[in-house]
Design an enzyme around this catalytic site. Structure first.
Site, PDB file in Angstrom:
ATOM      1  N   CYS A  70      -3.715  -5.242   3.394  1.00  0.00           N
ATOM      2  CA  CYS A  70      -3.723  -6.374   2.475  1.00  0.00           C
ATOM      3  C   CYS A  70      -2.762  -7.411   3.023  1.00  0.00           C
ATOM      4  O   CYS A  70      -1.572  -7.117   3.201  1.00  0.00           O
ATOM      5  CB  CYS A  70      -3.294  -5.908   1.085  1.00  0.00           C
ATOM      6  SG  CYS A  70      -3.061  -7.215  -0.127  1.00  0.00           S
ATOM      7  N   CYS A 182      -7.661 -12.706   4.491  1.00  0.00           N
ATOM      8  CA  CYS A 182      -7.653 -11.753   3.381  1.00  0.00           C
ATOM      9  C   CYS A 182      -8.649 -10.667   3.734  1.00  0.00           C
ATOM     10  O   CYS A 182      -9.749 -10.964   4.224  1.00  0.00           O
ATOM     11  CB  CYS A 182      -8.039 -12.440   2.066  1.00  0.00           C
ATOM     12  SG  CYS A 182      -8.277 -11.301   0.678  1.00  0.00           S
TER      13      CYS A 182
END
Length: 271
Positions: A70, A182
Site C-alpha cells: 500500500c 496506488c
C-alpha cells in the site's frame, strides 16, 4: 514460515500477484483492512493506528517478512514498522524514477496517479525532489478508482467514464508515462491505456517490490519452503466464504489477462 502482505483493501493483491511470479513456492498471508478502507482519505494519525494494529496481527501469525503493499501505508509508517519488528519490512513507492528516465527520451511529462494522502506525504515529495525533475512530474489524486475496486466494479463504461471526467482538464498528449501510485490502480491499467494516447507508458512499483522481496529472502536463505497457499484475512477475520474467495480468484484472473500466464492461478487459496 509465511510471507505477510498488507493493504487497506484488495489493492495489495496486485503486488501479491507479482510476488507469486518471482516466489511461486511460498505460502502467503494477505490482510485487507476492509473495515477501514480507504486509507487515502483519512487523517494520518488514524491511518497509522490501523497500520500498526494490522502489523501486530500479521506478526502473531509467524511471518518471515511483511510487504506493505500500500503506497499510503508505506509513506506513513514503513520506517517506524522497521524499528518495531525484527523481520524484513518491504514497502512500495510510486515508480517515479523509471518514469522520468522514460519520459526524458520522449520530452514529455510524468503523471503520477495516487491517493491524496500519498501525494501529500513528505516521502513522496522527497522522492520527487531527490530526482530533481519537479518540472516534469505532475500528480493527480484518483480516489474514485479505489472505491470502484473495493466494490469489484470493473465495468469498462463506468471506469472509463470516471477517468474521462477526472482527467478532462488535462492535455493527455503532454504525458509520456502514467505512474500508478496506488496498488488498487493496476486493476484499471487497460482502461487507463484506453484513455491516454497510444504510446503512453503505464507503470507501477509492484515489480520492483516483488524483486526486492525475493532479493531479501534469498540473502537471508529463506526462500522456497512453502506449498503455494494463500490465506486471506479481512481486518483480522479469516476469510472462509467461498463466494468472496471466488471474487479474489477473479482479481487474479483479471491481472492475468492479457499479459500474464497462469502463475497466480497455480496457488491454492486457503479455505
Amino acid at each position: 514460515m509465511k510471507i505477510g502482505f498488507f493493504d487497506s483493501g484488495i489493492g495489495g493483491m496486485t503486488v501479491l500477484h507479482q510476488a507469486m511470479k518471482y516466489l511461486p513456492n511460498e505460502d502467503y498471508i494477505f490482510y485487507a483492512d476492509t473495515l477501514h478502507v480507504p486509507y487515502g482519505e483519512k487523517p494520518k494519525h488514524e491511518v497509522r493506528e490501523y497500520i500498526f494494529q494490522a502489523a501486530d496481527f500479521i506478526a502473531q501469525q509467524g511471518v518471515k517478512a511483511l510487504v506493505i503493499a500500500c503506497n499510503t501505508a508505506t509513506s506513513i509508517a514503513v520506517e517506524d514498522l522497521r524499528k518495531k519488528y525484527d523481520f524484513p519490512i518491504i514497502g512500495i513507492e510510486p515508480a517515479v524514477k523509471p518514469a522520468i528516465q522514460s519520459c526524458e527520451k520522449k520530452h514529455k511529462k510524468v503523471l503520477v496517479m495516487a491517493t491524496e494522502l500519498t501525494l501529500k506525504e513528505e516521502k513522496f515529495c522527497n522522492l520527487v525532489n531527490r530526482l530533481d525533475h519537479q518540472d516534469v512530474v505532475e500528480s493527480m489524486p484518483m480516489p474514485g478508482l479505489v472505491h470502484l475496486a473495493e466494490r469489484f466494479e470493473f465495468s469498462e463504461e463506468v471506469v472509463e467514464s470516471y477517468l474521462q471526467e477526472s482527467l478532462a482538464h488535462l492535455d493527455l498528449n503532454q504525458y509520456g508515462t502514467v505512474v500508478l501510485g496506488c496498488t488498487h490502480f493496476p486493476y484499471f491499467e487497460k482502461n487507463i491505456r484506453n484513455i491516454f494516447p497510444n504510446g503512453t507508458d503505464v507503470i507501477s512499483g509492484s515489480i520492483g517490490t516483488a524483486k526486492n522481496l525475493k532479493r531479501i529472502l534469498e540473502a537471508n536463505g529463506q526462500t522456497n519452503d512453502g506449498t503455494g497457499q494463500i490465506t486471506f484475512y479481512q481486518s483480522a477475520n479469516l476469510v472462509e466464504d467461498e463466494s468472496l474467495l471466488e471474487k479474489y480468484r477473479g482479481l487474479f484472473r483479471r491481472l492475468e489477462e492479457p499479459n500474464y500466464k497462469n502463475n497466480a492461478l497455480n496457488h491454492k487459496i486457503a479455505q
